[in-house]
Structures are given as C-alpha cells and as structure tokens.
Design a protein around this motif. Structure first.
Motif, PDB file in Angstrom:
ATOM      1  N   UNK A 150       0.829  -1.205   0.000  1.00 47.11           N
ATOM      2  CA  UNK A 150       0.000   0.000   0.000  1.00 47.11           C
ATOM      3  C   UNK A 150       0.865   1.258   0.000  1.00 47.11           C
ATOM      4  N   UNK A 151       1.853   1.287   0.874  1.00 46.63           N
ATOM      5  CA  UNK A 151       2.716   2.476   0.975  1.00 46.63           C
ATOM      6  C   UNK A 151       3.461   2.701  -0.331  1.00 46.63           C
ATOM      7  N   UNK A 152       4.012   1.637  -0.890  1.00 47.80           N
ATOM      8  CA  UNK A 152       4.773   1.769  -2.135  1.00 47.80           C
ATOM      9  C   UNK A 152       3.901   2.290  -3.278  1.00 47.80           C
ATOM     10  N   UNK A 153       2.682   1.772  -3.389  1.00 40.51           N
ATOM     11  CA  UNK A 153       1.823   2.146  -4.515  1.00 40.51           C
ATOM     12  C   UNK A 153       1.153   3.499  -4.339  1.00 40.51           C
ATOM     13  N   UNK A 207      -4.954   8.834  -0.610  1.00 43.44           N
ATOM     14  CA  UNK A 207      -4.334   7.576  -0.192  1.00 43.44           C
ATOM     15  C   UNK A 207      -5.347   6.670   0.498  1.00 43.44           C
ATOM     16  N   UNK A 208      -6.172   7.238   1.367  1.00 40.11           N
ATOM     17  CA  UNK A 208      -7.100   6.427   2.152  1.00 40.11           C
ATOM     18  C   UNK A 208      -8.139   5.736   1.262  1.00 40.11           C
ATOM     19  N   UNK A 209      -8.664   6.446   0.285  1.00 37.83           N
ATOM     20  CA  UNK A 209      -9.731   5.867  -0.546  1.00 37.83           C
ATOM     21  C   UNK A 209      -9.286   4.618  -1.295  1.00 37.83           C
ATOM     22  N   UNK A 210      -8.160   4.638  -2.037  1.00 39.60           N
ATOM     23  CA  UNK A 210      -7.762   3.384  -2.697  1.00 39.60           C
ATOM     24  C   UNK A 210      -7.252   2.332  -1.725  1.00 39.60           C
ATOM     25  N   UNK A 211      -6.686   2.766  -0.580  1.00 36.88           N
ATOM     26  CA  UNK A 211      -6.157   1.799   0.388  1.00 36.88           C
ATOM     27  C   UNK A 211      -7.275   0.984   1.022  1.00 36.88           C
ATOM     28  N   UNK A 212      -8.405   1.622   1.321  1.00 33.25           N
ATOM     29  CA  UNK A 212      -9.489   0.910   1.993  1.00 33.25           C
ATOM     30  C   UNK A 212     -10.265   0.012   1.030  1.00 33.25           C
TER      31      UNK A 212
END
Length: 279
Positions: A150-153, A207-212
C-alpha cells in the motif's frame, strides 16, 4: 447569450456524469435493497442485516485499520520528501518528481507483483541473508507485506499534492517570520504546516480511498489469507454471484469513504479559520 452557451457546454459533462456515475450508483443501490426471487426482485434490507455478521465486522475493521496505518505512514514519509524536494532548484526538483511519477505509468498489478521475487522465501532479500548465514525470514503473506504494498503504490498520491502546495507558498511570509526572530521550528509549526494543510488533506484522501478498497495488494502480498473489503466485494460478484450482498458492501464502503472525506473537509475548514490568527 453567454449563460445559454455556458449551460449548453455543461450538457456533455452532465451526460457523462449520468451515464458513468449516477446510473451505475443507482444500479448498485437497487441491488443492495432487493432480493431476487425467481425472475423478479423484491425490496429487502436483509443484505444490510447480513453485514452484522461478526465475520464481516472483522474484515471491515482490518480494512480500515490497514488503510489508516498506510495513510499515516505515507504522510510521515511523504511530507518530509515533498518538503525537501520543494526547497531544491527547479531543474532538480522536476527530475525528482518525475522519478515518482514514472513508476505510476507501469501497470498497478505489475508494480505489486514485482515485490514477490523481492520478498519471497527464495527472493532477493532472503538470498542476501542466506549469503550472510542468516536464516530466511517470512516477509510475505502478512499485514506487513500488505502495508508495504500500500505504501509503495500510494505514497506518490501523498507527495504530489503536498509538493504542489509547498512550491506555491509565499516565501515572503517565511522571510518575515525569520526577520521577526522566529526559529525554524516555529516557522514550520506556525506557517509552513498550516499553509500546506490543504495539500495534506488532499493527500490523506487520495491515499485512504484506494487503500481501503484495494484487493490486488492483499491478494498478492497477503496470499489470500488477509481478506479486505475489496476482496470481499470481488468475491461476491465474481465467485459467489451474490450481487445483492456485494452491492450492499459497496454502498457501505462508499458511505465510509464519504464520511472520511467530510471529516477531512471539516478539519480543512477549521484549519483555514484558525490560520487567520497565525500571528
């Protein structure tokens, strides 16, 4: 006449929004509020009541937890990077920003898949550890690997909006504060960070939207052992063919994202009101 022309100019936009946003949302909402009985659909809230199952609660909790941790990590890592780049010469900072953008041109699946030969049991890191007579370490198929993916992308989505705000910041405010005796710590806390807060809000949201909602990262780096919301929705639509429950989960996830965006906007407005009294 100008108003008529401007209203006509919005027709293609309204058509596009209706065709690709509003109508699909209405279809998802329809499936979430219905059950199929034979060839007909009947109104029902059972799809949402099924989400009260503790099993789904664990998936929701894990998804939001990992998304929040990855967002916080991206902010902690991304803000200093954006700040340092913004202080460089234009030619050098443009090159560095380009280096962050170029990997985004590569397919998302390939970028995630590239971590498998790096973190795998016989991967690059374990080969190096083996040459140092260190026992292999299991890097894959755990929360750490999913967070790393997640962090990398998603970290470019944090760096770019913060960087954009920082380079547009009025340097005279910083010079004035320095002339009045403020040290670097005070300048950052009282001027730089408050003025860059809109970029932080944008980065956190992006970041939060695609991560979740991600499912590729958890599938590859989590090995299917760590199901997130995105995996659950994909399973309902592609494997179990339960479009009704999948739609209900999608609507609930959309509500969570909208609430998080509303909270971010609230903090943004509060920060703008508070920045009036910086001095």
């Amino acid at each position: 006449m100008n108003r008529k022309n401007s209203s006509k100019a919005t027709y293609p936009f309204m058509f596009w929004c209706s065709l690709f946003i509003i109508i699909p949302l209405l279809i998802v909402l329809f499936f979430s509020l219905t059950e199929k009985s034979g060839d007909s659909y009947t109104f029902s809230l059972d799809n949402y009541s099924r989400l009260l199952n503790p099993q789904y609660g664990k998936i929701f909790y894990r998804s939001i937890k990992l998304a929040l941790i990855s967002t916080l990590a991206c902010l902690i890592l991304g803000y200093p990077v954006a700040y340092i780049i913004s202080k460089m010469k234009a030619s050098r900072r443009n090159l560095l920003i380009m280096l962050f953008i170029v990997p985004m041109w590569i397919n998302f699946l390939l970028r995630t898949y590239a971590w498998l030969p790096i973190l795998g049991k016989n991967g690059l890191i374990n080969n190096i550890l083996g040459n140092l007579n260190i026992a292999p370490i299991t890097f894959l198929y755990n929360d750490g690997a999913v967070l790393l993916g997640m962090i990398y992308n998603f970290i470019p989505f944090m760096i770019l909006p913060i960087y954009t705000v920082l380079i547009k910041m009025d340097q005279s405010l910083i010079n004035a504060a320095s002339d009045l005796g403020a040290n670097k710590n005070i300048i950052f806390r009282k001027i730089i960070f408050p003025l860059s807060f809109p970029g932080v809000i944008s980065g956190v949201t992006m970041v939060f939207m695609p991560a979740v909602s991600t499912f590729v990262i958890s599938s590859l780096l989590g090995g299917g052992q760590y199901m997130l919301l995105g995996n659950l929705i994909e399973q309902q639509f592609t494997t179990l063919s339960d479009w009704n429950l999948g739609s209900a989960i999608s609507i609930l996830m959309m509500i969570v994202i909208l609430i998080s965006m509303a909270l971010m906007n609230k903090f943004d407005h509060a920060d703008k009101e508070g920045s009036v009294g910086l001095w």
